[in-house]
Design a protein around this motif. Structure first.
Motif, PDB file in Angstrom:
ATOM      1  N   GLY A 141       0.791  -1.215   0.000  1.00  0.00           N
ATOM      2  CA  GLY A 141       0.000   0.000   0.000  1.00  0.00           C
ATOM      3  C   GLY A 141       0.825   1.267   0.000  1.00  0.00           C
ATOM      4  O   GLY A 141       0.287   2.367  -0.093  1.00  0.00           O
ATOM      5  N   VAL A 142       2.145   1.125   0.109  1.00  0.00           N
ATOM      6  CA  VAL A 142       3.041   2.285   0.128  1.00  0.00           C
ATOM      7  C   VAL A 142       3.990   2.239  -1.060  1.00  0.00           C
ATOM      8  O   VAL A 142       3.954   3.095  -1.937  1.00  0.00           O
ATOM      9  N   GLY A 143       4.858   1.231  -1.125  1.00  0.00           N
ATOM     10  CA  GLY A 143       5.793   1.131  -2.234  1.00  0.00           C
ATOM     11  C   GLY A 143       6.893   0.126  -1.966  1.00  0.00           C
ATOM     12  O   GLY A 143       6.970  -0.470  -0.883  1.00  0.00           O
ATOM     13  N   ILE A 144       7.744  -0.040  -2.957  1.00  0.00           N
ATOM     14  CA  ILE A 144       8.839  -1.011  -2.902  1.00  0.00           C
ATOM     15  C   ILE A 144      10.144  -0.296  -3.235  1.00  0.00           C
ATOM     16  O   ILE A 144      10.218   0.473  -4.204  1.00  0.00           O
ATOM     17  N   ILE A 145      11.178  -0.549  -2.429  1.00  0.00           N
ATOM     18  CA  ILE A 145      12.527  -0.101  -2.767  1.00  0.00           C
ATOM     19  C   ILE A 145      13.375  -1.327  -3.050  1.00  0.00           C
ATOM     20  O   ILE A 145      13.087  -2.423  -2.562  1.00  0.00           O
ATOM     21  N   ARG A 146      14.393  -1.137  -3.880  1.00  0.00           N
ATOM     22  CA  ARG A 146      15.200  -2.281  -4.340  1.00  0.00           C
ATOM     23  C   ARG A 146      16.635  -1.823  -4.440  1.00  0.00           C
ATOM     24  O   ARG A 146      16.986  -1.012  -5.302  1.00  0.00           O
TER      25      ARG A 146
END
Length: 361
Positions: free
Chosen positions: A349-354
């Motif tokens: 619901g917020v986001g993904i960092i990679r």
């Protein structure tokens, strides 16, 4: 140079490619820029279709950083450009997330108006593939506040592995520590790795809370009024340094440069339903952590109330709310990050960092 470092250099060069290690030609510099939105695989829908996703990003190669608003369809509004085009006099500096936070409701209302007006013009906002995402707050004005042992299972899994055996039960109050400001890193930028210092770098996926207004002695029942929004964060940690050096004091092992990637944006509080949030970490596409906000031992209102007791919180302060079970050092056998690994931190619901792990030059 010892054999171990030669092996690591070889792994780093072959697995990650020269671009991430700073060995790339001018011809492929654009493709090599970390943070380009080909790393953004999806834009999670906002809870109730309200709220905003606000990022700090570069809209042009080698350009200055500015604020961007990420729309549901993946387009990104350049706040400064659109405000100028509309003749809007902003209540905040368009290149500063902290300035936006400090501007309060007036600034947020302007950001919402920009999103609504520019979003309706299908041809104007840029696609995410044209934008380089930085940390939403690239240079925090103060240390990042962190909560330790905020999941019962994480506390229990570490009992056997921890060097300090003195704490045998979960404390009655949140455990607080901080990370230095230079730990801040971008959402798709490399986590630096120095094998001559330590080989025990570990992952810790966390939900980050961003404070939106000044407060001290904040009552628990009013604490959520001070939350501007949420972001994905990884409290990357050097275990051997955290637990065994410096008297077992956590600060240094938590505070290596680049050991706090965050982003790719902040979702304002209205756009997140905490009861639906899960905190997930994957290393090389293998899931290592997965827990819900509801499993947190101390929820956000209690954290803010206790942290602010006699201590002033400011707009732009970041609170990392604790990591779920599944960290590397408590596994059997222990697992640690190596050059070439990819650490993915997802807050649903917020986001993904990679973030790739890369040898320091």
């Amino acid at each position: 140079m010892d054999q171990r470092r030669r092996d690591l250099l070889k792994i780093g060069a072959t697995t990650m490619g020269g671009a991430l290690l700073g060995v790339h030609s001018q011809a492929n510099a654009e493709e090599a820029r970390p943070g380009l939105a080909d790393n953004v695989k999806s834009v999670p829908p906002l809870s109730g279709k309200v709220g905003l996703r606000i990022a700090t990003c570069k809209f042009k190669a080698n350009g200055a950083a500015g604020l961007g608003i990420v729309l549901d369809d993946g387009r990104v509004i350049d706040v400064q450009t659109e405000a100028k085009r509309m003749g809007m006099r902003l209540a905040f500096a368009p290149n500063s997330m902290v300035s936006l936070l400090a501007s309060g409701d007036a600034g947020l209302a302007q950001a919402k108006a920009l999103a609504d007006k520019a979003g309706a013009m299908k041809s104007r906002p840029m696609a995410v593939s044209q934008v380089e995402f930085l940390s939403p707050i690239p240079r925090p004005e103060r240390n990042i506040y962190c909560v330790g042992w905020n999941y019962v299972e994480h506390f229990e899994e570490g009992k056997e592995a921890r060097a300090d055996k003195a704490v045998t039960k979960l404390p009655d109050h949140p455990v607080f520590f901080t990370k230095g400001t230079h730990t801040m890193n971008g959402p798709f930028h490399p986590i630096p790795y120095d094998p001559t210092f330590t080989e025990t770098a570990d992952w810790e996926a966390e939900l980050a809370v961003v404070i939106g207004k000044r407060g001290r002695n904040i009552p628990e029942e009013k604490a959520m009024d001070y939350v501007f929004g949420y972001s994905a964060f990884n409290d990357t940690t050097v275990r051997e340094v955290q637990q065994k050096r410096h008297g077992g004091q956590w600060f240094k092992g938590k505070s290596l440069d680049g050991y706090g990637p965050m982003g790719p944006w902040i979702v304002t509080a209205a756009g997140v339903n905490l009861d639906d949030v899960r905190i997930i970490c994957r290393v090389n596409n293998v899931e290592k952590q997965n827990a819900s906000y509801k499993q947190m031992y101390f929820k956000i209102p209690r954290i803010i109330a206790e942290l602010s007791r006699g201590l002033t919180l400011e707009p732009g302060d970041i609170i990392a709310t604790g990591t779920p079970p599944g960290v590397g050092y408590s596994r059997k056998p222990p697992e640690f990050l190596r050059p070439g690994d990819i650490v993915e931190t997802e807050i649903t619901g917020v986001g993904i960092i990679r973030n790739p792990v890369a040898l320091e030059a």
